[in-house]
Scaffold this motif. Structure first.
Motif: not given
Length: 282
Positions: A28-47
């Motif tokens: 990151t700009p502050h020198g910390g490790r950048a976190l990975s991100e992922a996004y998923f959608a199935t129509g049944a978000t709570a499950f």
């Protein structure tokens, strides 16, 4: 003496680091490790959220939210999950307007205990049927990738699922998360199934504790050695109803068996009379 710049430069002819390694080494700009991100959608978000949370545990942050096409503040009206406003922004392929519910997973790629993107994909496949046609595009099965390595791994995974489901079409598709802006949902939409099970367990525990405490009070009685008058007034009608119910059931049982015996006795007498008539000489 080797300068920091010289140490960081890749020597000519040395192997180029892989895409996954490059992403893990981002800062990151502050020198910390950048976190990975992922996004998923199935129509049944709570499950889907519950399944991903169980897999990642404390080594990732799982958040429910909505995806809107384009950058924040451009085109159309935004709608947060739980809000009343309808979005006029279509999704990446123009399949219709609306805010799509998604689950975001954030993790440190250098954490050896954190789940990998491939393991998150396995949870995604196991949490729904990718061959089931959604009611609309906002409930479709989609993987939103944030890097080139995620794109390649998702394509391979979709090809494997297509080969596995020979008798049905895999409807899951892949899109770029860069084309969307993410809005975190209010707290009441986070961990809904987990909170529901905890509330149910709390109610059952309260009922058990209340029953045991009431029984203990009845046995001990009041502090001055006598039984509580409130407990007596509450339990007396209940004992009366129980006694009357037992007497009523006993009377019904006796009447029913009396009828059965009477019918059999009458049949026996009829059969005996008929046999005596046949035996009597004419």
């Amino acid at each position: 003496m080797t300068t920091p710049r010289a140490r960081t430069e890749r020597r000519e002819g040395s192997p180029r680091p892989s895409t996954a390694q490059s992403e893990a080494n981002q800062r990151t700009p502050h020198g910390g490790r950048a976190l990975s991100e992922a996004y998923f959608a199935t129509g049944a978000t709570a499950f889907l959220e519950r399944a991903l949370t169980r897999r990642t545990g404390a080594h990732a942050a799982t958040t429910v939210g909505t995806f809107h096409r384009g950058n924040r503040g451009k085109g159309g009206v935004r709608r947060r999950l739980g809000g009343a406003t309808t979005s006029t922004v279509g999704d990446a392929r123009g399949h219709g307007g609306g805010a799509r519910e998604v689950v975001r997973v954030r993790w440190d790629p250098e954490n050896p205990y954190a789940a990998t993107f491939g393991e998150l994909l396995d949870v995604f496949w196991d949490s729904h049927d990718p061959t089931h046609a959604p009611i609309d595009d906002l409930h479709a099965s989609v993987v939103f990738v944030t890097s080139e390595s995620q794109r390649e791994e998702t394509l391979r995974s979709i090809e494997q699922k297509t080969d596995a489901y020979r008798d049905a079409d895999v409807l899951t598709r892949m899109e770029s998360a860069v084309d969307y802006s993410f809005t975190e949902a209010p707290e009441r939409f986070q961990r809904r199934l987990q909170r529901a099970s905890e509330d149910e367990g709390s109610r059952e525990g309260s009922m058990r504790n209340g029953g045991s405490a009431r029984s203990s009070m009845d046995e001990r009685g009041s502090p001055n050695g006598s039984t509580s008058e409130a407990s007596q007034s509450t339990d007396a009608p209940q004992r009366t109803r129980t006694l009357l119910g037992s007497v009523n059931a006993t009377l019904h049982w006796a009447v029913d068996w009396t009828k059965v015996i009477a019918v059999h006795w009458a049949a026996y007498l009829v059969r005996g009379g008929a046999e005596n008539e046949r035996k009597t000489p004419r």
